[in-house]
Scaffold this motif. Structure first.
Motif, mmCIF file in Angstrom:
data_model
loop_
_atom_site.group_PDB
_atom_site.id
_atom_site.type_symbol
_atom_site.label_atom_id
_atom_site.label_comp_id
_atom_site.label_asym_id
_atom_site.label_seq_id
_atom_site.Cartn_x
_atom_site.Cartn_y
_atom_site.Cartn_z
ATOM 1 N N MET A 1 4.270 -0.199 4.424
ATOM 2 C CA MET A 1 3.460 0.701 3.550
ATOM 3 C C MET A 1 4.614 1.563 2.945
ATOM 4 O O MET A 1 5.614 2.067 3.798
ATOM 5 C CB MET A 1 2.355 1.223 4.129
ATOM 6 N N ASP B 1 2.493 -5.710 6.281
ATOM 7 C CA ASP B 1 2.825 -4.795 7.484
ATOM 8 C C ASP B 1 3.556 -3.377 7.334
ATOM 9 O O ASP B 1 3.656 -2.841 8.292
ATOM 10 C CB ASP B 1 3.657 -5.799 8.428
ATOM 11 N N GLU C 1 -2.553 -7.205 2.434
ATOM 12 C CA GLU C 1 -1.813 -7.917 3.868
ATOM 13 C C GLU C 1 -0.243 -7.691 3.570
ATOM 14 O O GLU C 1 0.348 -8.462 3.222
ATOM 15 C CB GLU C 1 -2.449 -9.616 3.653
ATOM 16 N N TRP D 1 -7.652 5.857 -3.364
ATOM 17 C CA TRP D 1 -7.008 4.511 -3.326
ATOM 18 C C TRP D 1 -7.247 4.105 -4.904
ATOM 19 O O TRP D 1 -8.263 3.998 -5.380
ATOM 20 C CB TRP D 1 -7.762 3.531 -2.758
ATOM 21 N N SER E 1 -13.348 4.861 3.240
ATOM 22 C CA SER E 1 -11.961 5.383 3.685
ATOM 23 C C SER E 1 -11.826 6.858 3.394
ATOM 24 O O SER E 1 -12.340 7.340 2.687
ATOM 25 C CB SER E 1 -10.856 4.540 2.847
ATOM 26 N N LYS F 1 -6.840 -1.482 5.857
ATOM 27 C CA LYS F 1 -5.662 -1.844 4.750
ATOM 28 C C LYS F 1 -6.037 -2.573 3.394
ATOM 29 O O LYS F 1 -6.937 -3.394 3.647
ATOM 30 C CB LYS F 1 -4.964 -2.904 5.784
ATOM 31 N N SER G 1 2.318 -0.312 8.342
ATOM 32 C CA SER G 1 1.020 -0.017 7.679
ATOM 33 C C SER G 1 0.008 0.647 8.434
ATOM 34 O O SER G 1 -0.069 0.414 9.803
ATOM 35 C CB SER G 1 0.541 -1.342 6.966
ATOM 36 N N ASN G 2 -1.076 1.021 7.910
ATOM 37 C CA ASN G 2 -2.235 1.581 8.560
ATOM 38 C C ASN G 2 -2.950 0.664 9.636
ATOM 39 O O ASN G 2 -2.853 -0.654 9.215
ATOM 40 C CB ASN G 2 -3.242 2.303 7.715
ATOM 41 N N HIS H 1 0.874 -1.348 0.152
ATOM 42 C CA HIS H 1 -0.201 -0.071 -0.170
ATOM 43 C C HIS H 1 0.744 1.294 -0.163
ATOM 44 O O HIS H 1 1.925 1.349 0.700
ATOM 45 C CB HIS H 1 -0.837 0.050 1.458
ATOM 46 N N THR I 1 -10.755 -3.299 9.864
ATOM 47 C CA THR I 1 -9.214 -3.430 9.794
ATOM 48 C C THR I 1 -8.738 -3.582 8.125
ATOM 49 O O THR I 1 -7.788 -2.893 7.995
ATOM 50 C CB THR I 1 -8.947 -4.483 10.644
ATOM 51 N N GLN I 2 -9.494 -4.150 7.442
ATOM 52 C CA GLN I 2 -8.765 -4.497 6.311
ATOM 53 C C GLN I 2 -10.009 -4.538 5.207
ATOM 54 O O GLN I 2 -11.118 -4.781 5.461
ATOM 55 C CB GLN I 2 -8.341 -6.003 6.110
#
Length: 247
Positions: free
Chosen positions: A55, A53, A51, A235, A231, A48, A43-44, A12, A95-96
């Motif tokens: 960014m 950790d 997947e 993106w 969000s 997210k 990562s945020n 990301h 979360t994701q």
């Protein structure tokens, strides 16, 4: 942004104002670039898209160079399909983001509904898909995502052959049992050239039923007012050539 390298690794990336204006015309979805002089951080916690950790953060010192000769095997899509177990675990979680693929079975007309986060009505459209696990799943598209979906074209093509759609950047919601919510971060790819599409087309062609128009939720009955959540970051999916970067 979601970036993918030649080996299929995704990460990301974000660009904060006012620096985002420097990249708005220089970085396009589907392009391949070499980036240098960027920041790497954790990562945020929420929303997210992949997947990973870590960014990337682009700054005014970040350099961008377009790759003109793209390797033929360079991946064209960054996605991670959620299993039925993952869909259940992500209900009402921030979360994701969730990616799914399926054969379109029904498309609703554009309608409006009252949400808790906004005054007045919000525009929505529901696209019902059948996943590889034979789950009927409603994907509710909101606002400009509802109007941008090529419903007429997909419905027309879906009268004679299956239409596979890959949705990325959705959130799993509990209204109507379980459904997906697609607002500004959501994107879709119709019949993308990936192995998952070919498998679905092969299984869907025998006994295929044309796509139908629906006036609302097809997979489940909506039991409470829908809630729209977005969000705060813009993106997109693009493709990245990462040089001397260890993830």
């Amino acid at each position: 942004m979601v970036l993918i390298d030649e080996e299929g690794n995704s990460i990301h990336a974000q660009v904060y104002p006012p620096v985002d204006e420097l990249f708005r015309t220089r970085v396009k979805e589907g392009g391949v670039y070499t980036f240098s002089y960027f920041r790497v951080r954790a990562s945020n916690i929420y929303f997210k898209p992949v997947e990973n950790d870590q960014m990337l953060v682009f700054t005014k010192w970040t350099k961008v160079e377009e790759v003109l000769v793209v390797p033929p095997a360079f991946p064209m899509y960054a996605y991670s399909l959620a299993s039925p177990e993952q869909l259940q675990a992500r209900i009402d979680s921030r979360t994701q983001f969730t990616d799914v693929i399926g054969v379109i079975t029904a498309i609703s007309s554009i309608g409006t509904t009252q949400t808790k986060l906004r005054q007045g009505n919000s525009t929505k459209r529901t696209v019902t898909i059948q996943t590889p696990s034979n789950i009927l799943l409603d994907v509710v598209l909101w606002s400009e995502r509802a109007t941008a979906f090529p419903a007429d074209e997909v419905h027309k093509d879906g009268q004679t052959s299956p239409q596979v759609v890959l949705f990325v950047g959705t959130l799993v919601k509990s209204f109507g049992g379980m459904s997906l919510s697609g607002s500004s971060p959501c994107k879709w790819y119709i019949n993308p050239d990936i192995p998952d599409t070919r498998k679905l087309l092969a299984s869907a062609k025998p006994g295929y039923k044309p796509i139908v128009w629906s006036e609302g939720s097809s997979a489940a009955v909506q039991k409470e007012p829908a809630q729209e959540k977005k969000s705060l970051r813009f993106w997109i999916s693009i493709h990245l050539s990462i040089i001397k970067l260890s993830l």
